[in-house]
Design a protein around this motif. Structure first.
Motif, PDB file in Angstrom:
ATOM      1  N   LYS A 192      66.876 -66.090  71.161  1.00  0.00           N
ATOM      2  CA  LYS A 192      68.316 -66.233  71.387  1.00  0.00           C
ATOM      3  C   LYS A 192      69.104 -66.334  70.092  1.00  0.00           C
ATOM      4  N   ARG A 193      68.429 -66.571  68.982  1.00  0.00           N
ATOM      5  CA  ARG A 193      69.111 -66.518  67.694  1.00  0.00           C
ATOM      6  C   ARG A 193      69.532 -65.089  67.370  1.00  0.00           C
ATOM      7  N   TYR A 194      68.734 -64.103  67.838  1.00  0.00           N
ATOM      8  CA  TYR A 194      68.967 -62.700  67.513  1.00  0.00           C
ATOM      9  C   TYR A 194      69.546 -61.917  68.700  1.00  0.00           C
ATOM     10  N   ASP A 195      69.217 -62.378  69.907  1.00  0.00           N
ATOM     11  CA  ASP A 195      69.632 -61.636  71.100  1.00  0.00           C
ATOM     12  C   ASP A 195      70.125 -62.626  72.156  1.00  0.00           C
ATOM     13  N   GLU A 435      74.778 -75.725  63.669  1.00  0.00           N
ATOM     14  CA  GLU A 435      75.864 -75.805  64.628  1.00  0.00           C
ATOM     15  C   GLU A 435      75.451 -76.632  65.838  1.00  0.00           C
ATOM     16  N   GLU A 436      76.383 -77.486  66.270  1.00  0.00           N
ATOM     17  CA  GLU A 436      76.090 -78.374  67.390  1.00  0.00           C
ATOM     18  C   GLU A 436      75.727 -77.586  68.643  1.00  0.00           C
ATOM     19  N   GLU A 437      76.431 -76.484  68.883  1.00  0.00           N
ATOM     20  CA  GLU A 437      76.153 -75.692  70.069  1.00  0.00           C
ATOM     21  C   GLU A 437      74.770 -75.052  70.002  1.00  0.00           C
ATOM     22  N   ARG A 438      74.351 -74.676  68.781  1.00  0.00           N
ATOM     23  CA  ARG A 438      73.012 -74.096  68.620  1.00  0.00           C
ATOM     24  C   ARG A 438      71.951 -75.144  68.929  1.00  0.00           C
ATOM     25  N   GLN A 441      71.802 -75.587  72.605  1.00  0.00           N
ATOM     26  CA  GLN A 441      71.162 -74.423  73.216  1.00  0.00           C
ATOM     27  C   GLN A 441      69.638 -74.515  73.112  1.00  0.00           C
ATOM     28  N   ILE A 442      69.154 -74.935  71.936  1.00  0.00           N
ATOM     29  CA  ILE A 442      67.706 -75.078  71.728  1.00  0.00           C
ATOM     30  C   ILE A 442      67.140 -76.114  72.692  1.00  0.00           C
ATOM     31  N   LEU A 443      67.823 -77.249  72.823  1.00  0.00           N
ATOM     32  CA  LEU A 443      67.338 -78.308  73.716  1.00  0.00           C
ATOM     33  C   LEU A 443      67.294 -77.813  75.157  1.00  0.00           C
ATOM     34  N   VAL A 479      63.797 -78.869  67.184  1.00  0.00           N
ATOM     35  CA  VAL A 479      64.992 -78.133  66.759  1.00  0.00           C
ATOM     36  C   VAL A 479      64.677 -77.306  65.512  1.00  0.00           C
ATOM     37  N   LEU A 480      63.973 -77.919  64.568  1.00  0.00           N
ATOM     38  CA  LEU A 480      63.675 -77.246  63.307  1.00  0.00           C
ATOM     39  C   LEU A 480      62.758 -76.040  63.518  1.00  0.00           C
ATOM     40  N   ARG A 481      61.722 -76.191  64.316  1.00  0.00           N
ATOM     41  CA  ARG A 481      60.780 -75.077  64.478  1.00  0.00           C
ATOM     42  C   ARG A 481      61.406 -73.922  65.253  1.00  0.00           C
ATOM     43  N   ILE A 482      62.281 -74.216  66.233  1.00  0.00           N
ATOM     44  CA  ILE A 482      62.943 -73.132  66.965  1.00  0.00           C
ATOM     45  C   ILE A 482      64.049 -72.505  66.113  1.00  0.00           C
TER      46      ILE A 482
END
Length: 809
Positions: A192-195, A435-438, A441-443, A479-482
């Motif tokens: 989701k970082r790329y797509d 970013e807080e939203e990122r 999103q990861i969580l 969070v860091l690994r994703i």
């Protein structure tokens, strides 16, 4: 753990290549250790075609061979010598042509060559199932459907597919990723970082429905601690047969062996969702009762592999009204397994206690796909979903109907892990503002629920299958690994304040002492930090300070050692029993203790062992055994090597490991205990000769070692003077007392005090002994006079008379 690329794609809505999958998985902590393009049948059946037998005649020189001609779609038929008893004219068969490489089920691969067999030319081979990896049959050649088209490649006829097998080095804490869906969840979170359109697809079970309740099996869970949740249902009227190719191919790609459509479905769901299931032949469940309990110690149980195992009374079992059917979470039983004759199935989907499964699996030496996941912690909330998913697949592949309601025994639901998570703290630890939203999103992508939010602090609820995420710092790691370690920007400069405080180099000091001991004829040993619990038992009770292993490999390796003595005695016994009884050994190692507060501490120690004769037998001198003073010499060599400053204090050793010995302390820190090992311990370890042992507290030594460089002092140009005294003293007085009194009376001129003679016996009163003591004096600035020396000696004599009751002889 192995993942099939085509299988993984079922749960991911995104365009991604196998190579990209490998890169992204490694970036997010699921390290890919290898990738391999594989065919569902090894070798891909290259060079193998469909043929038709045109002629068959008996081999002129071999009764069991036939000479055939086979049409394989070429210009001319092939001449092939065949030994199969079932070969006949007109059959459609599988033919390996010259140059084809075969990969049989059993045995090594081989290539087909043009050859002569008993004088007859053979240009290929008509194949049996097992010879090309299609099955285990070897009664004769494969006879195909008469409609099979001659010349068709076998790969096309048998629908051989190519796939990528991706092997992941799964760490023990990542039980959530022990499935294709679990891996897909992490992969989609990264994608989701790329797509932004990437999506995780979970198979639907909406079509699940109960047809009737004609085949209800009652379930009782007697041990709810070992089995917190047990879900089940029955399916009636199934037809057990081979699985379709798509299912076989998925299993074969990851190295799983297809068995039949029902068993294959349970394996499929296990590798798909990470939830182990077990299918029983419902007609073999005596009394239509399933009881989850332990059986008696020593109960015999035959598992699916045909092995007879003796159960422990701690093994959790799935039983019917009369006997065990399955070792819970580990391995099924032979009697109740699903076979081709099975028509009714009882399907189990449970959550078992990881510790219980781990101990049972270790106890029986079993490592199955189910135990692998249960040991690490499965999802207690997925049992119903997995049950429905498997039931729908069984209905699709084997027919039948759901003939009971879902029975779900879950008296004490397992709660989510709940705690607060600070976004500011997350950014501070990661070292970059995300970013807080990122972050949110990861969580969300990792199925971590955000229940509330206030001032940048999120209240999180983490599902119980995430056994590795129970604190804020664990979420930060997620969070860091994703987000990606590779996306953390490196700063252009670093601000720091450095201060230098010289400290002893622990490795250099240890190497120096190791070299000293080696130079003095000692050999270094390394013993296991794990040892037997019975060595630390008193009245069959383990000491409160002993550190026990949660998952011991054996009873001999169940606790952490508290000394180096027991391991050293084991080593001595081993060598002495092999006629190597002249030994000088040393070992550096840590010892382990539990504190009263329930915490743990480690103490590093150095041990010395001496036993046997001082030197090997020779014609020039008589041999004698090492004694206490040989060990004392080695101890003091180490102390001199370490340049420990201060006055050593000596007392009799207070440790029941020793028959006799002394302890050295320095600046109120315990330094070393040394002496002879007690006879009780020697007998316990079956050591038949005296053993001298020194036990250094290495941690204390490192605190006492000086950091100052060695300084040179020139030899005095003025002569030293020696005076001797023969003192008659009581038996209880030690040389140390004499030495300490002398150093207390004269600090400046007295250089050395030495004991050169000891006498007890004839002409001395009982309880008395005679010490011959020498005193060496010197002054670095001038030559001493007799007046100065006599003055000091008079003072010493009076002190000995007053303090020790000594008499001059």
């Amino acid at each position: 753990m192995k993942i099939a690329y085509s299988w993984l794609r079922n749960y991911i809505k995104a365009d991604i290549t196998p190579q990209e999958v490998s890169t992204y998985l490694t970036d997010c902590g699921l390290e890919v250790e290898g990738m391999e393009e594989v065919e569902t049948i090894k070798g891909g059946l290259k060079g193998i075609v469909i043929g038709e037998v045109l002629t068959k005649v008996k081999h002129p020189d071999a009764d069991k061979l036939n000479c055939t001609t086979v049409n394989v779609g070429g210009d001319e038929p092939l001449s092939i010598v065949c030994g199969a008893p079932n070969v006949e004219v007109g059959q459609k068969v599988v033919v390996s042509t010259v140059g084809a490489e075969l990969f049989p089920i059993d045995g090594e691969s081989f290539k087909i060559k043009k050859s002569k067999i008993r004088g007859q030319v053979s240009e290929g081979m008509i194949c049996a199932e097992d010879e090309i990896g299609l099955g285990e049959g070897h009664d004769g050649i494969m006879v195909l459907d008469p409609n099979a088209v001659v010349g068709t490649p076998a790969a096309e006829y048998f629908n051989v597919e190519s796939d990528w097998m991706i092997e992941i080095g799964l760490t023990p804490n990542r039980a959530d990723a022990a499935s294709h869906f679990g891996v897909a969840r992490d992969l989609v979170a990264v994608l989701k970082r790329y797509d932004k359109t990437a999506e995780l697809i979970k198979p639907s079970v909406a079509n699940f429905k109960v047809a009737n309740t004609s085949r209800t099996v009652s379930v009782t869970v007697e041990d709810q601690e070992a089995c917190p949740r047990y879900s089940s249902l029955t399916i009636s009227g199934v037809a057990v047969k081979d699985s379709p190719n798509w299912l076989k191919n998925h299993l074969l790609t990851i190295g799983a062996k297809p068995i039949n459509n029902v068993v294959d479905v349970t394996n499929y769901v296990l590798h798909e969702m990470g939830q182990p299931l077990h299918a029983f032949d419902a007609d073999k469940i005596i009394g239509d009762k399933v009881i989850v309990k332990q059986l008696f110690e020593g109960t015999e149980f035959v598992t699916l592999d045909g092995a007879e195992r003796k159960l422990s009374d701690k093994d959790l079992m799935i039983c019917n009204a009369e006997e065990g059917m399955c070792i819970a979470g580990v391995f099924g039983g032979e009697k109740c397994g699903v076979k081709t004759s099975t028509t009714n199935v009882f399907l189990e989907s449970a959550y078992f206690n990881p510790v219980s499964v781990r101990k049972t699996a270790k106890r029986h030496g079993l490592n199955t796909d189910a135990s692998f996941r249960y040991e690490r912690g499965t999802d207690p909330n997925i049992t119903i979903y997995a049950l429905k998913r498997a039931a729908l697949l069984i209905q699709e592949l084997a027919g039948g109907e759901i003939s009971s309601e879902i029975d779900d025994i879950y008296p004490n639901p397992i709660s989510n892990f709940e705690f607060d998570f600070s976004i500011a703290n997350c950014n501070r630890i990661i070292g970059q503002e995300i970013e807080e939203e990122r972050i949110k999103q990861i969580l969300t992508d990792l199925e971590i629920e955000i229940k509330a939010e206030k001032d940048g602090v999120l209240s999180l609820s983490v599902p119980p299958y995430r056994v590795d995420v129970q604190r804020e710092i664990d979420v930060i790691e997620d969070v860091l690994r994703i987000f990606g370690y590779n996306h953390i920007e490196m700063p252009d400069f670093l601000k720091s304040s450095l201060s230098y405080a010289p400290k002893p180099d622990a490795e250099e000091i240890q190497n120096g002492v190791s070299n000293l001991m080696t130079d003095n004829g000692f050999f270094e040993i390394w013993n296991n930090s794990l040892t037997a619990a019975n060595l630390y038992k008193t009245d069959d009770k383990l000491g409160d300070d002993v550190v026990e292993m949660l998952n011991p490999l054996s009873s001999d390796l169940s606790v952490m050692r508290q000394n180096l003595l027991f391991g050293g005695l084991d080593t001595l016994r081993y060598n002495i029993n092999r006629k190597s009884d002249r030994l000088k050994l040393y070992e550096f190692g840590k010892t382990y203790f539990r504190t009263e507060e329930g915490k743990y501490k480690e103490i590093k120690r150095l041990s010395l062992f001496m036993t046997g004769t001082k030197q090997s037998e020779n014609w020039q001198s008589k041999t004698s055994n090492v004694d206490f003073f040989d060990l004392k010499n080695q101890v003091e060599l180490i102390i001199q090597k370490l340049r420990l400053k201060g006055r050593l204090e000596t007392e009799e050793v207070k440790n029941d490991h020793f028959a006799y010995g002394i302890s050295y302390t320095l600046n109120k820190r315990s330094l070393v205990d040394f002496g002879a090992v007690s006879n009780e311990l020697l007998n316990r370890f079956d050591v038949s000769q005296e053993v001298l042992y020194a036990d250094f507290n290495w941690d204390n030594i490192l605190k006492l070692v000086s950091t100052k460089a060695v300084q040179y002092s020139p030899i005095s140009k003025f002569p030293t003077v020696r005076r001797d005294l023969a003192l008659l003293i009581n038996d209880s007085i030690t040389f140390e007392q004499i030495e300490q009194l002398a150093q207390k009376q004269e600090r400046k001129l007295l250089k050395e005090v030495n004991l050169f003679d000891v006498y007890q016996g004839k002409n001395l009163a009982e309880g008395k002994k005679s010490y011959g003591v020498s005193f060496t004096f010197g002054d670095d600035d001038k030559t001493l006079t007799d007046v100065q020396i006599e003055k000091v000696m008079d003072k010493l004599i009076k002190t000995y008379q007053k303090e020790l009751g000594a008499e001059l002889r």
